[in-house]
Write an enzyme that holds these catalytic residues in place. Structure first.
Site, PDB file in Angstrom:
ATOM      1  N   LYS A 218      79.421  -4.887  32.923  1.00 44.79           N
ATOM      2  CA  LYS A 218      77.988  -5.140  33.052  1.00 44.79           C
ATOM      3  C   LYS A 218      77.587  -6.212  32.042  1.00 44.79           C
ATOM      4  CE  LYS A 218      73.736  -2.269  33.002  1.00 44.79           C
ATOM      5  NZ  LYS A 218      73.261  -0.867  32.930  1.00 44.79           N
TER       6      LYS A 218
ATOM      7  N   SER B 279      70.533   0.830  36.751  1.00 45.85           N
ATOM      8  CA  SER B 279      70.588  -0.581  36.488  1.00 45.85           C
ATOM      9  C   SER B 279      71.989  -1.188  36.526  1.00 45.85           C
ATOM     10  CB  SER B 279      69.990  -0.861  35.097  1.00 45.85           C
ATOM     11  OG  SER B 279      70.765  -0.267  34.084  1.00 45.85           O
TER      12      SER B 279
ATOM     13  N   SER C 255      71.673   5.142  34.697  1.00 48.14           N
ATOM     14  CA  SER C 255      72.048   3.823  35.221  1.00 48.14           C
ATOM     15  C   SER C 255      73.497   3.635  35.644  1.00 48.14           C
ATOM     16  CB  SER C 255      71.710   2.740  34.206  1.00 48.14           C
ATOM     17  OG  SER C 255      70.364   2.406  34.322  1.00 48.14           O
TER      18      SER C 255
HETATM   19  N1  GLN Z   1      66.167   3.923  35.766  1.00 49.97           N
HETATM   20  C1  GLN Z   1      66.250   4.161  34.360  1.00 49.97           C
HETATM   21  C2  GLN Z   1      65.236   3.322  33.642  1.00 49.97           C
HETATM   22  O1  GLN Z   1      64.802   2.343  34.195  1.00 49.97           O
HETATM   23  C3  GLN Z   1      67.650   3.903  33.975  1.00 49.97           C
HETATM   24  C4  GLN Z   1      67.856   3.254  32.694  1.00 49.97           C
HETATM   25  C5  GLN Z   1      69.285   3.215  32.286  1.00 49.97           C
HETATM   26  O2  GLN Z   1      70.007   4.198  32.404  1.00 49.97           O
HETATM   27  N2  GLN Z   1      69.676   2.110  31.705  1.00 49.97           N
HETATM   28  O3  GLN Z   1      64.845   3.645  32.553  1.00 49.97           O
END
Ligand code: GLN
Length: 475
Positions: A80, A155, A179
């Protein structure tokens, strides 16, 4: 005959050991796959073909001498774009870091380098890991490789999509509030969020450091175990890393599984997701597991606590991006204040700004007591309740996400977007390991995910239980 890219990680490991093909063959096969397939998926934001082929060549040399560094020697992978890789662009999919070249490797990356694994490049994501759809990136959205009209989830959108699209046998992502697990569920791969502190965060560009975990995405649970064991362990660069215990007990009989009432009956959990959970329960009962329904503090409280605490941490953490030390500097400023304001104003996307503002607001004198302290209290309550649950259960089972992958471009309010994290945030609030394993199918024909959560440092148990579901889903 099966194509090279269709082999799982374990199959590649066996084939490289047996000399059936070389790392250069394998790396070329994945690079070709990316070249012909990724334009429609948009999982990769940076491809280092030259570096990868050099690493593959060096790996083949080592193997010829009988000096392979580990079983991962010669295996391609990607990370990532919030993990630092020395000399490579590391952007967090944000304009503010669009020209940032990391001067050092994240520990997760250097461990894989030391294992001989071959880095193909960097993967798309929601900006600064804030989002659940993979659409909030300066590089454009990542499509769900199984159904291009649907979101990949986020994400770690590129990480899940690249594994699902057979562009890499495994990928690294990060999980702050789901995420890794949620995009894994949407794309039909396994996503593991380890125990907080099991894998070093050094070189992972932080979003909310008391939640952030490096996670991994693979085609199956056995492969996740292989990658996890290459990454786990104490790191002098990250004081929050754990002395991970030598292997903990595996499955016990009967396996005691808790099903969270609120995450099954709750509003917003779709019917098809409910059905897949029932089928997963059935699969475990057939193996003799004891299943009981339990209660957790309300998901709305967990979600609110996560929103407040993660935004507060983000607001202070992202203060370092000021146009002076890192990344983008506005050309449009006469005073120091304007330089800060315009660099940040031009550099951050809407969602990131929203969270920074919200977090800063939660830190003001009068709101601290009302929101921040209550959120911290709720986090403690959840942690204690999880500990209590794991004193009499081995696993918690629930959906990974209240729905399967949904259409791209869906108009959602920030609050609706948040609902996607409903099932995932408990493990982040409490620090427990959790994974998503594909199980069941949505009306779109894409996979759904079942989430299993275990007590800290019980990844081995988690992965062994995931295999039960993998076998059942083939029945
Ligand atoms: N959907 C979550 C957020 O936007 C996930 C964030 C993450 O795990 N990086 O906060």
């Amino acid at each position: 005959m099966k194509k090279l890219i269709e082999y799982t990680l374990q199959e590649h490991i066996n084939a490289l050991q047996a000399g059936e093909y070389s790392s250069v063959d394998l790396t070329n096969a994945y690079l070709e796959r990316i070249a012909e397939n990724d334009a429609s998926v948009n999982a990769f934001v940076w491809i280092d073909a030259k570096g990868a082929l050099e690493a593959a060549w060096a790996s083949d040399e080592r193997r010829r001498r009988g000096a392979a560094l580990s079983q991962l020697d010669g295996i391609p992978y990607a990370v990532k774009d919030n993990l630092c890789v020395k000399g490579m662009r590391t952007t967090c999919a944000s304009r503010i870091l669009e020209n940032y070249i990391a001067p050092y490797d994240a520990t997760a990356v250097s461990r894989l380098r030391e294992s001989g694994a071959v880095l193909l490049g960097k993967l798309n994501m929601d900006e600064f890991a804030m989002g659940s759809t993979g659409e909030l990136s300066i590089f454009g959205a990542t499509a769900n490789p199984l159904h291009p009209a649907l979101v990949s989830g986020g994400s770690s959108s590129g990480s899940a999509a690249a594994v699902a699209a057979l562009e890499v046998p495994f990928a690294l992502g990060s999980d702050t509030g789901g995420s890794v697990r949620q995009p894994a569920a949407f794309c039909g791969v396994v996503g593991l969020k380890p125990t907080y502190g099991a894998i070093s965060r050094y070189g992972l560009i932080g979003f909310a450091p008391s939640f952030d975990c490096v996670g991994l995405l693979t085609r199956n649970a056995a492969d996740a175990e292989t990658v996890f064991s290459a990454l786990v362990g104490k790191d002098p660069h990250d004081a929050t890393t754990l002395d991970y215990p030598q292997q903990t007990p595996l499955l016990r009989h009967p396996l005691r599984i808790a099903v969270v009432k609120e995450l099954l009956e709750g509003e917003g959990v779709s019917e098809e997701v409910r059905v897949s959970v029932q089928r997963a329960i059935h699969a475990f009962s057939k193996q003799g597991a004891e299943i009981q329904t339990i209660s957790l503090p309300s998901p709305q409280i967990a979600l609110a606590a996560y929103c407040v605490l993660s935004a507060v941490e983000a607001s202070s953490n992202l203060a370092r991006f000021d146009g002076i030390r890192y990344g983008r500097r506005s050309k449009n400023a006469d005073t120091l204040f304007d330089l800060y304001a315009n660099s940040r104003g031009e550099g951050f996307g809407m969602e990131v700004k929203r969270r920074i503002l919200f977090g800063t607001c939660m830190l003001t004198e009068e709101r601290r007591k009302i929101y921040l302290e209550r959120a911290a209290y709720a986090r403690n309550q959840i942690r204690e309740r999880m500990e209590e649950i794991f004193s009499s259960f081995d696993l918690i089972l629930n959906p990974t996400s209240p729905t399967g992958a949904f259409p791209r471009g869906s108009k959602q309010t920030p609050a609706e977007r948040r609902e996607a994290d409903l099932c995932a945030v408990y493990a982040n609030l409490a620090g427990n390991p959790a994974l998503s394993v594909p199980f069941g199918t949505s009306a779109y024909g894409t996979p759904l995910g079942i989430q299993l959560t275990a007590a800290p440092c019980r990844e081995a148990l988690l992965l062994a239980a995931a295999r039960i579901l993998e076998e059942a889903s083939h029945e």
